[in-house]
Design a protein around this motif. Structure first.
Motif, PDB file in Angstrom:
ATOM      1  N   PRO A  43       0.869  -1.258  -0.253  1.00 38.08           N
ATOM      2  CA  PRO A  43       0.035  -0.102  -0.072  1.00 38.08           C
ATOM      3  C   PRO A  43       0.845   1.277   0.063  1.00 38.08           C
ATOM      4  CG  PRO A  43      -0.758  -1.648   1.731  1.00 38.08           C
ATOM      5  CD  PRO A  43       0.412  -2.306   0.996  1.00 38.08           C
ATOM      6  N   SER A  44       0.266   2.369  -0.693  1.00 38.16           N
ATOM      7  CA  SER A  44       0.829   3.417  -0.735  1.00 38.16           C
ATOM      8  C   SER A  44       1.373   4.058   0.657  1.00 38.16           C
ATOM      9  CB  SER A  44       0.282   4.587  -1.473  1.00 38.16           C
ATOM     10  OG  SER A  44       0.889   5.728  -1.362  1.00 38.16           O
ATOM     11  N   GLY A  45       2.366   4.543   0.935  1.00 35.12           N
ATOM     12  CA  GLY A  45       2.924   5.254   2.260  1.00 35.12           C
ATOM     13  C   GLY A  45       3.632   4.125   3.144  1.00 35.12           C
ATOM     14  N   THR A  46       3.527   2.877   2.826  1.00 41.26           N
ATOM     15  CA  THR A  46       4.323   1.986   3.616  1.00 41.26           C
ATOM     16  C   THR A  46       5.433   2.319   3.832  1.00 41.26           C
ATOM     17  OG1 THR A  46       2.521   0.324   2.771  1.00 41.26           O
ATOM     18  CG2 THR A  46       4.433  -0.391   4.056  1.00 41.26           C
ATOM     19  N   VAL A  47       6.046   2.399   5.092  1.00 40.11           N
ATOM     20  CA  VAL A  47       7.349   2.418   5.827  1.00 40.11           C
ATOM     21  C   VAL A  47       7.774   1.453   6.387  1.00 40.11           C
ATOM     22  CG1 VAL A  47       8.916   4.172   7.311  1.00 40.11           C
ATOM     23  CG2 VAL A  47       6.871   5.035   6.016  1.00 40.11           C
ATOM     24  N   LEU A  48       9.178   1.145   6.278  1.00 36.51           N
ATOM     25  CA  LEU A  48       9.917  -0.040   6.943  1.00 36.51           C
ATOM     26  C   LEU A  48      10.972   0.769   7.602  1.00 36.51           C
ATOM     27  CD1 LEU A  48      10.036  -3.032   4.722  1.00 36.51           C
ATOM     28  CD2 LEU A  48       8.827  -2.781   6.503  1.00 36.51           C
ATOM     29  N   ARG A  49      11.358   0.457   9.120  1.00 30.13           N
ATOM     30  CA  ARG A  49      12.273   1.124   9.649  1.00 30.13           C
ATOM     31  C   ARG A  49      13.444   0.202  10.049  1.00 30.13           C
ATOM     32  NH1 ARG A  49       8.849   2.766  14.856  1.00 30.13           N
ATOM     33  NH2 ARG A  49       8.084   0.487  14.281  1.00 30.13           N
ATOM     34  N   LEU A  50      14.628   0.229   9.133  1.00 34.25           N
ATOM     35  CA  LEU A  50      15.524  -0.833   9.097  1.00 34.25           C
ATOM     36  C   LEU A  50      16.817  -0.440   9.617  1.00 34.25           C
ATOM     37  CD1 LEU A  50      14.566  -2.133   5.471  1.00 34.25           C
ATOM     38  CD2 LEU A  50      13.694  -3.094   7.695  1.00 34.25           C
ATOM     39  N   GLY A  51      17.356  -1.231  10.538  1.00 33.06           N
ATOM     40  CA  GLY A  51      18.812  -1.159  10.876  1.00 33.06           C
ATOM     41  C   GLY A  51      19.578  -2.133   9.923  1.00 33.06           C
ATOM     42  N   ASP A  52      19.988  -1.822   8.931  1.00 31.68           N
ATOM     43  CA  ASP A  52      20.518  -2.739   8.004  1.00 31.68           C
ATOM     44  C   ASP A  52      21.689  -2.092   7.114  1.00 31.68           C
ATOM     45  OD1 ASP A  52      21.108  -5.299   6.936  1.00 31.68           O
ATOM     46  OD2 ASP A  52      19.184  -5.448   5.890  1.00 31.68           O
ATOM     47  N   PRO A  53      22.673  -1.832   7.900  1.00 29.82           N
ATOM     48  CA  PRO A  53      23.613  -0.683   7.420  1.00 29.82           C
ATOM     49  C   PRO A  53      24.444  -1.403   6.129  1.00 29.82           C
ATOM     50  CG  PRO A  53      24.082  -0.512   9.674  1.00 29.82           C
ATOM     51  CD  PRO A  53      22.928  -1.711   9.341  1.00 29.82           C
ATOM     52  N   GLN A  54      24.753  -2.385   6.106  1.00 33.26           N
ATOM     53  CA  GLN A  54      25.503  -3.073   5.182  1.00 33.26           C
ATOM     54  C   GLN A  54      24.612  -3.140   3.892  1.00 33.26           C
ATOM     55  OE1 GLN A  54      27.476  -6.785   6.483  1.00 33.26           O
ATOM     56  NE2 GLN A  54      29.338  -6.305   5.203  1.00 33.26           N
ATOM     57  N   ILE A  55      23.489  -3.795   3.950  1.00 34.29           N
ATOM     58  CA  ILE A  55      22.675  -3.758   2.854  1.00 34.29           C
ATOM     59  C   ILE A  55      22.038  -2.368   2.424  1.00 34.29           C
ATOM     60  CG2 ILE A  55      20.495  -4.772   1.872  1.00 34.29           C
ATOM     61  CD1 ILE A  55      22.572  -6.787   2.592  1.00 34.29           C
ATOM     62  N   GLN A  56      22.127  -1.424   3.001  1.00 33.01           N
ATOM     63  CA  GLN A  56      21.837  -0.120   2.940  1.00 33.01           C
ATOM     64  C   GLN A  56      22.914   0.494   1.883  1.00 33.01           C
ATOM     65  OE1 GLN A  56      21.689   2.652   6.268  1.00 33.01           O
ATOM     66  NE2 GLN A  56      21.210   4.329   4.710  1.00 33.01           N
ATOM     67  N   ALA A  57      23.880   0.173   2.099  1.00 27.14           N
ATOM     68  CA  ALA A  57      25.059   0.541   1.248  1.00 27.14           C
ATOM     69  C   ALA A  57      24.952  -0.127   0.032  1.00 27.14           C
ATOM     70  CB  ALA A  57      26.434   0.393   2.035  1.00 27.14           C
ATOM     71  N   ILE A  58      24.679  -1.312   0.162  1.00 27.26           N
ATOM     72  CA  ILE A  58      24.874  -2.380  -1.286  1.00 27.26           C
ATOM     73  C   ILE A  58      23.655  -1.990  -2.173  1.00 27.26           C
ATOM     74  CG2 ILE A  58      24.941  -4.483  -2.146  1.00 27.26           C
ATOM     75  CD1 ILE A  58      26.029  -5.447   0.498  1.00 27.26           C
ATOM     76  N   VAL A  59      22.756  -1.909  -1.484  1.00 27.28           N
ATOM     77  CA  VAL A  59      21.357  -1.324  -2.241  1.00 27.28           C
ATOM     78  C   VAL A  59      21.765   0.117  -2.837  1.00 27.28           C
ATOM     79  CG1 VAL A  59      19.154  -0.408  -1.954  1.00 27.28           C
ATOM     80  CG2 VAL A  59      19.527  -2.370  -0.949  1.00 27.28           C
ATOM     81  N   GLY A  60      22.054   1.210  -2.246  1.00 27.96           N
ATOM     82  CA  GLY A  60      22.355   2.296  -2.936  1.00 27.96           C
ATOM     83  C   GLY A  60      23.449   2.153  -4.196  1.00 27.96           C
ATOM     84  N   ALA A  61      24.574   1.443  -3.879  1.00 32.12           N
ATOM     85  CA  ALA A  61      25.530   1.442  -5.005  1.00 32.12           C
ATOM     86  C   ALA A  61      25.260   0.480  -5.863  1.00 32.12           C
ATOM     87  CB  ALA A  61      26.889   0.614  -4.311  1.00 32.12           C
ATOM     88  N   SER A  62      24.325  -0.552  -5.950  1.00 38.23           N
ATOM     89  CA  SER A  62      23.918  -1.297  -7.139  1.00 38.23           C
ATOM     90  C   SER A  62      22.847  -0.599  -7.663  1.00 38.23           C
ATOM     91  CB  SER A  62      23.458  -2.680  -6.474  1.00 38.23           C
ATOM     92  OG  SER A  62      22.338  -2.546  -5.678  1.00 38.23           O
ATOM     93  N   TRP A 263      24.555  -9.418  -5.814  1.00 38.65           N
ATOM     94  CA  TRP A 263      25.284  -8.402  -6.121  1.00 38.65           C
ATOM     95  C   TRP A 263      26.854  -8.049  -5.728  1.00 38.65           C
ATOM     96  CZ3 TRP A 263      27.542  -3.403  -5.011  1.00 38.65           C
ATOM     97  CH2 TRP A 263      27.875  -2.599  -6.182  1.00 38.65           C
ATOM     98  N   ALA A 264      26.911  -8.109  -4.354  1.00 38.90           N
ATOM     99  CA  ALA A 264      27.866  -7.644  -3.705  1.00 38.90           C
ATOM    100  C   ALA A 264      29.088  -8.952  -4.096  1.00 38.90           C
ATOM    101  CB  ALA A 264      27.624  -7.752  -2.064  1.00 38.90           C
ATOM    102  N   ASN A 265      28.728 -10.116  -4.279  1.00 41.97           N
ATOM    103  CA  ASN A 265      29.538 -11.335  -4.433  1.00 41.97           C
ATOM    104  C   ASN A 265      30.207 -11.055  -5.961  1.00 41.97           C
ATOM    105  OD1 ASN A 265      28.672 -12.591  -2.275  1.00 41.97           O
ATOM    106  ND2 ASN A 265      27.354 -14.083  -3.320  1.00 41.97           N
ATOM    107  N   GLU A 266      29.741 -10.241  -6.811  1.00 40.12           N
ATOM    108  CA  GLU A 266      29.909 -10.153  -8.156  1.00 40.12           C
ATOM    109  C   GLU A 266      30.514  -8.776  -8.286  1.00 40.12           C
ATOM    110  OE1 GLU A 266      30.299 -12.415 -10.261  1.00 40.12           O
ATOM    111  OE2 GLU A 266      28.995 -13.985  -8.827  1.00 40.12           O
ATOM    112  N   HIS A 267      30.466  -7.843  -7.361  1.00 38.28           N
ATOM    113  CA  HIS A 267      31.183  -6.482  -7.331  1.00 38.28           C
ATOM    114  C   HIS A 267      31.962  -5.991  -6.239  1.00 38.28           C
ATOM    115  CE1 HIS A 267      27.759  -6.692 -10.217  1.00 38.28           C
ATOM    116  NE2 HIS A 267      28.443  -5.704 -10.901  1.00 38.28           N
ATOM    117  N   HIS A 268      33.303  -6.813  -5.916  1.00 39.30           N
ATOM    118  CA  HIS A 268      33.902  -6.831  -4.867  1.00 39.30           C
ATOM    119  C   HIS A 268      34.293  -5.353  -4.661  1.00 39.30           C
ATOM    120  CE1 HIS A 268      34.819 -11.159  -3.600  1.00 39.30           C
ATOM    121  NE2 HIS A 268      33.525 -10.832  -3.870  1.00 39.30           N
ATOM    122  N   ALA A 269      34.779  -4.761  -5.600  1.00 39.56           N
ATOM    123  CA  ALA A 269      35.399  -3.387  -5.595  1.00 39.56           C
ATOM    124  C   ALA A 269      34.324  -2.171  -5.196  1.00 39.56           C
ATOM    125  CB  ALA A 269      36.058  -2.945  -7.002  1.00 39.56           C
ATOM    126  N   GLU A 270      33.293  -2.385  -5.785  1.00 41.08           N
ATOM    127  CA  GLU A 270      32.234  -1.502  -5.547  1.00 41.08           C
ATOM    128  C   GLU A 270      31.661  -1.553  -3.985  1.00 41.08           C
ATOM    129  OE1 GLU A 270      32.515  -3.285  -8.104  1.00 41.08           O
ATOM    130  OE2 GLU A 270      31.722  -2.571 -10.168  1.00 41.08           O
TER     131      GLU A 270
END
Length: 354
Positions: A43-62, A263-270
């Motif tokens: 549904p529109s406006g659904t928010v997840l409050r996540l403490g997932d710093p490593q995945i946060q960085a990967i999601v942004g980079a990928s 994705w992280a497995n295939e993109h070590h440098a990034e």
């Protein structure tokens, strides 16, 4: 012109408040039974409050953040991970989910916070890419697990490091009476500092920090545990999983999280740059070295093996720390098992690594 009485105005205001409250309740999502199918539409406006710093960085980079946006998932990221921080945030209702090892789900249950594991990943070569090594203080003369007898060992009961210590003692044929466990929460560099100052003789240190520790303190060393320690999960408040809107968003997030790991497995440098350099402040060389040390992660085809390992750990902690015995099947939400396996496709892990 007809005048409206004060009583009528009050009634209208009360009705408006009730209507708004009803809309807010609907916006918050209806209760979803834990046996019900996960909703597909967010549904529109659904928010997840996540403490997932490593995945946060990967999601942004990928670029996978776009996939979350397209699915209608809005994430409020928190720089929180690990057991103590996440359980505290859960109790304050400041967080929906956090990335942890397996121990926090047990301690959340033992301390009255209801959570569910919604994600499991494994290290593809766990014994050659351990999460922890045992740091040895300068002059402590520990060359093998047998040398732990009589030593002061840093210990945190509610963290993965604490469970690892107990498992190491078990493997070495030692009991808690054979060593001196020093209560010390692992927070940042606390274990490294304790070793360097010789407050303890031995402490579990993240494998990526071993070189830094040995370089900083002349005479410092480390030994391997020979124990699999690669448990990696995402666990959530049960109330979040029971919220129909958040459950739909979590289904989408688990799929994206799976793709992020692959994705992280295939993109070590990034990956090294996005997380270890830009988020953790390591140099380019150190970031690259850490990625090689920790190894690649995989998505298990089923959670059977991970659940069996968690049960064995729960039984050990119940015995060694006087906790109530617990059936760990109650701590996992296996509806998400198929979600992450589907997202991984042919790259799911089977066999010993799982």
């Amino acid at each position: 012109m007809r005048r409206i009485s004060r009583g009528t105005v009050a009634a209208l205001l009360a009705a408006t408040v009730l209507l708004a409250a009803g809309c807010a309740k609907e916006q918050a999502g209806t209760k979803l039974e834990l046996t019900a199918a996960l909703p597909d539409q967010v549904p529109s406006g659904t928010v997840l409050r996540l403490g997932d710093p490593q995945i946060q960085a990967i999601v942004g980079a990928s670029g996978l953040d776009k996939e979350l946006t397209d699915a209608g998932v809005k994430v409020e990221w928190a720089n929180i991970s690990g057991g103590p921080q996440s359980i505290q945030a859960f109790r304050a209702d400041k967080l929906d989910c956090a990335s942890v090892a397996d121990i926090p789900s047990l301690f959340a249950a033992w301390t009255g916070t209801s959570t569910k594991i919604v994600f499991q990943s494994v290290t593809l070569d766990p014994l050659n890419h351990p999460i922890y090594r045992l740091g040895v203080a300068p002059g402590a003369n520990v060359k093998s697990l047998a040398d732990l007898r009589g030593k002061k060992i840093a210990y945190s009961a509610g963290q993965a490091q604490g469970a690892l210590v107990l498992r190491v003692l078990q493997k070495a044929g030692l009991s808690q009476k054979d060593v001196q466990l020093v209560e010390l929460t692992s927070n940042g560099d606390s274990y490294v500092t304790a070793l360097g100052s010789k407050a303890v003789d031995v402490a579990p240190i993240g494998a990526q920090n071993i070189k830094l520790y040995e370089a900083k303190y002349p005479g410092a060393s480390s030994i391997g545990t020979g124990i699999r320690d690669d448990a990696s999960t995402l666990y959530c408040l049960t109330s979040a999983v029971e919220n129909s809107q958040k459950a739909a968003a979590l289904k989408a997030y688990v799929g994206v999280r799976t793709k992020a790991i692959l994705w992280a497995n295939e993109h070590h440098a990034e990956y090294a740059k996005a997380y270890y350099q830009e988020s953790q402040g390591l140099s380019a060389a150190d970031a690259k070295a850490v990625v090689e040390i920790v190894g690649n992660k995989g998505i298990p085809a089923t959670w059977d093996a991970a659940i069996a390992r968690l049960q064995a750990t729960a039984d050990l902690l119940a015995s060694e720390q006087n906790h109530e015995k617990i059936d760990v099947n109650k701590l996992v939400d296996r509806r998400f098992e198929a979600v992450q396996a589907a997202a991984a496709g042919s790259q799911v892990v089977t066999g010993d690594a799982a």
